[in-house]
Structures are given as C-alpha cells and as structure tokens.
Design a protein around this motif. Structure first.
Motif, PDB file in Angstrom:
ATOM      1  N   TYR A  96      18.274  24.882  64.854  1.00 18.38           N
ATOM      2  CA  TYR A  96      19.520  24.262  65.303  1.00 18.38           C
ATOM      3  C   TYR A  96      20.719  25.173  65.073  1.00 18.38           C
ATOM      4  O   TYR A  96      20.677  26.101  64.262  1.00 18.38           O
ATOM      5  N   LEU A  97      21.798  24.869  65.790  1.00 21.38           N
ATOM      6  CA  LEU A  97      23.124  25.436  65.549  1.00 21.38           C
ATOM      7  C   LEU A  97      24.002  24.313  64.999  1.00 21.38           C
ATOM      8  O   LEU A  97      24.087  23.239  65.602  1.00 21.38           O
ATOM      9  N   ALA A  98      24.653  24.543  63.865  1.00 19.77           N
ATOM     10  CA  ALA A  98      25.515  23.542  63.237  1.00 19.77           C
ATOM     11  C   ALA A  98      26.953  24.055  63.215  1.00 19.77           C
ATOM     12  O   ALA A  98      27.203  25.174  62.773  1.00 19.77           O
ATOM     13  N   TRP A  99      27.887  23.211  63.670  1.00 15.11           N
ATOM     14  CA  TRP A  99      29.311  23.574  63.775  1.00 15.11           C
ATOM     15  C   TRP A  99      30.099  22.820  62.707  1.00 15.11           C
ATOM     16  O   TRP A  99      30.008  21.595  62.586  1.00 15.11           O
ATOM     17  N   PHE A 158      26.393  19.554  66.321  1.00 17.26           N
ATOM     18  CA  PHE A 158      25.206  20.415  66.298  1.00 17.26           C
ATOM     19  C   PHE A 158      24.403  20.233  67.580  1.00 17.26           C
ATOM     20  O   PHE A 158      24.565  19.249  68.315  1.00 17.26           O
ATOM     21  N   SER A 159      23.529  21.196  67.831  1.00 16.77           N
ATOM     22  CA  SER A 159      22.540  21.084  68.895  1.00 16.77           C
ATOM     23  C   SER A 159      21.266  21.795  68.448  1.00 16.77           C
ATOM     24  O   SER A 159      21.324  22.809  67.749  1.00 16.77           O
ATOM     25  N   ARG A 160      20.159  21.231  68.852  1.00 13.01           N
ATOM     26  CA  ARG A 160      18.892  21.930  68.627  1.00 13.01           C
ATOM     27  C   ARG A 160      18.776  23.084  69.618  1.00 13.01           C
ATOM     28  O   ARG A 160      19.318  23.047  70.718  1.00 13.01           O
ATOM     29  N   LEU A 185      21.379  17.693  59.157  1.00 10.93           N
ATOM     30  CA  LEU A 185      22.728  18.051  59.609  1.00 10.93           C
ATOM     31  C   LEU A 185      23.771  17.145  58.960  1.00 10.93           C
ATOM     32  O   LEU A 185      24.864  17.595  58.594  1.00 10.93           O
ATOM     33  N   HIS A 194      24.753  28.369  72.228  1.00 12.85           N
ATOM     34  CA  HIS A 194      23.407  27.984  72.656  1.00 12.85           C
ATOM     35  C   HIS A 194      22.977  28.827  73.857  1.00 12.85           C
ATOM     36  O   HIS A 194      21.835  29.323  73.904  1.00 12.85           O
ATOM     37  N   VAL A 203      29.688  25.188  70.644  1.00 15.11           N
ATOM     38  CA  VAL A 203      28.245  25.083  70.429  1.00 15.11           C
ATOM     39  C   VAL A 203      27.486  25.440  71.704  1.00 15.11           C
ATOM     40  O   VAL A 203      26.482  26.168  71.676  1.00 15.11           O
ATOM     41  N   ALA A 222      27.591  18.788  58.908  1.00 16.48           N
ATOM     42  CA  ALA A 222      27.827  19.413  60.211  1.00 16.48           C
ATOM     43  C   ALA A 222      28.587  18.456  61.115  1.00 16.48           C
ATOM     44  O   ALA A 222      28.127  17.350  61.387  1.00 16.48           O
ATOM     45  N   VAL A 226      29.986  28.464  62.458  1.00 15.29           N
ATOM     46  CA  VAL A 226      28.712  27.969  62.980  1.00 15.29           C
ATOM     47  C   VAL A 226      27.591  28.654  62.227  1.00 15.29           C
ATOM     48  O   VAL A 226      27.652  29.855  61.947  1.00 15.29           O
TER      49      VAL A 226
END
Length: 317
Positions: free
Chosen positions: A112-115, A143-145, A135, A197, A193, A140, A121
């Motif tokens: 994942y990406l966590a903001w 976020f997005s996977r 998350l 991504h 995000v 976070a 990030v």
C-alpha cells in the motif's frame, strides 16, 4: 477500592477506536474495551466528544509477549513507546513480519501507499485479511493498495517502490501530529496518492507473483475526527510520558492511529486553546484507575507554539 486496569493501547476494530485493556491474571482471550467515539456519525466518519479521565498508579512494567507475562516483571522507562524489556522485545521479533522472521507465512499480503500530509507518503505491507486496520493504526489520513500476493513478493515490491519512488517505509509520529490540523482537502490528498500509484504501476521489476491492484483511495479524515481537531484549535501539546500519581482527562475530539486528542479547559504554555495529544502506546504497562473527567492533564507535556515545540511544563495546566 477503585479497580486498577492495565491498558493495551488503542485498537481499531470495525473502524472505530477503543482503548483496549489487558484481560487480567488467569483470563484468556482479548480483554475488555472502552469506546472512544459514539460510533458512526450521521454524515460519515466517527462521532467524538466522550469525556474520559484516569489516574496513573504504581510502576510501569513490561507487558510481556503475545499474552504471556514477562517472567521478570521488568521496569520500563516512562517515555518508551514499546512497553517491553529487551528480552521480551527480542522474543517478540523472533516471529515478526516487520523483522522478516515470518517468511513462511502462506497468507496473502497487500502492498500500500499511505498518505499523512503533503509530501509525506510511505509504502508498506499488511496482511490482506486485516483490511484497513494497519492503516488506521498508523494514522494514515488516506491510502490505496498497490498490489497483492505472497509475503516475500510483497516485501520485494516494497523495496522496489522505496527505491523507485523515493518514499520511505516509516514516517515519525511527530511529523504526522504536526500537520493533522492543517491538511489540504480530500481531492488534493487523493490526487497525490493517485499520482504516486500511477508512477509505481509503471516501474519495471515488479515481482511476477504480485498482482497489481487498481488505485482506489480511501480517506480516513472523518474516521479520525480531524475536523474536530481543527475546531479545537489544533495541537497545543504532546504528553511526553506518564508518571505515578498523574492524571489524564479531557474531551476526546479526535483519534488518529494510537493518538488521543483531548480538549481541556486551557492548553498551551500561555493557556491558548488546543488539544493535548496522548500517544496510547505510553499507557501500556502502567496501572490506571478511573479519574475525574475534570482533572485535566498533570503529567509532563511538551508544548507546541505556532507549529514549533517550545518547552516543557512538568505539571498541571
């Protein structure tokens, strides 16, 4: 005599925060919980406003490992966010995803990406069946996977993204706290995000065993109650540690990750409005008793002035 409890920190079961408590001697399974919100708010997110209060008693002791008591009942420093002695911490890491000692785990993992704020990030991995729990635990805001697959493929992808995107795998809590009351809107959060991504999906070298997941940004500002934090005047101070005989009390205006944001009658070195942040990881290992919700905060606090920590008051507001 007032019953004494021992905290296990904040949990995020079902997307709602609660203080978790150790089950007690001879008990099995999870211990009781104390909700920190009133559940889902009509407009989405969580409804905050609960008054809480507790007093600190005794001495801080090691919490042991995975439900097993520390054989030494070893003392732990008040400012340590990990309430374990060195021996228990070593044993805990002997079977840990973070320490790469669970390479044989057959369950699928998500990358994942966590903001947490503009330019803040991180990339990470979590067991897929945990959903967004990891998350929420980290605080976070969005976020997005990115992908899903076996643990070691997810770990290799995490390293690829750190190098290819120039993003870290860890952001200090102090930085997260400093920006929470001054975040851009949800569209700007999502845009950052989404851009990362897209860059990540275009990197060469993705592990073959890892499936790329389409971008779908989830926003936790409402879940954390960050509008309430803004209305309270932002962060006025951060609790440095608990001390025996000290009190922590106030109205919960927001909860993000392990952090409780409490509004009190007057906060800040000059009595300016704002919330005091209590990192619930500092509670673990202490004995706690119910206190008066009007007692305020009488433990060491590090004050924040105009976004800068400026001093320490070792007592009552």
């Amino acid at each position: 005599m007032e019953r004494q409890w021992r905290s296990a920190g904040v949990g995020w079961a079902g997307g709602e925060p609660a203080l978790r408590w150790e089950p007690g001697a001879g008990a099995t399974g999870a211990g009781p919980v104390s909700p920190l919100s009133y559940g889902a708010a009509p407009g989405g997110g969580n409804a905050y406003g609960r008054e809480i209060g507790f007093r600190v008693v005794g001495e801080r002791r090691c919490v042991g490992v995975r439900g097993n008591a520390c054989p030494y009942a070893a003392p732990v420093a008040g400012r340590a966010t990990q309430a374990q002695c060195a021996d228990c911490a070593r044993l805990d890491r002997s079977r840990s995803v973070a320490a790469d000692t669970m390479a044989d785990d057959p369950r699928p993992y998500a990358v994942y990406l966590a903001w947490f704020g503009p330019g803040m990030v991180k990339v990470g991995i979590t067991r897929e069946d945990r959903g967004p729990a990891r998350l929420l635990e980290q605080g976070a805001v969005a976020f997005s996977r990115l992908g899903r697959g076996p643990l070691m493929a997810a770990r290799r992808c995490e390293e690829l993204l750190r190098a290819g995107l120039g993003v870290p795998d860890r952001i200090p809590y102090a930085k997260k706290r400093a920006i929470r009351a001054a975040l851009p809107g949800p569209a700007e959060r999502a845009a950052e995000v989404e851009a990362l991504h897209a860059r990540a999906a275009g990197l060469a070298g993705w592990p073959e065993a890892l499936e790329v997941v389409a971008c779908e940004v989830a926003d936790h500002a409402g879940v954390f109650g960050l509008d309430g934090l803004v209305a309270a005047g932002g962060v006025a101070g951060v609790v440095r540690e608990l001390v025996a005989g000290g009190s922590v009390a106030g109205r919960v205006v927001a909860v993000a990750g392990p952090d409780l944001h409490l509004e009190v009658e007057s906060a800040g070195a000059s009595g300016a409005p704002g919330a005091v942040v209590v990192d619930s990881r500092l509670l673990a290992g202490w004995g706690l008793e119910r206190g008066d919700t009007g007692d305020g905060v009488t433990v060491p606090v590090k004050w924040v002035e105009k976004g800068t920590e400026t001093g320490v008051q070792e007592g009552l507001f």
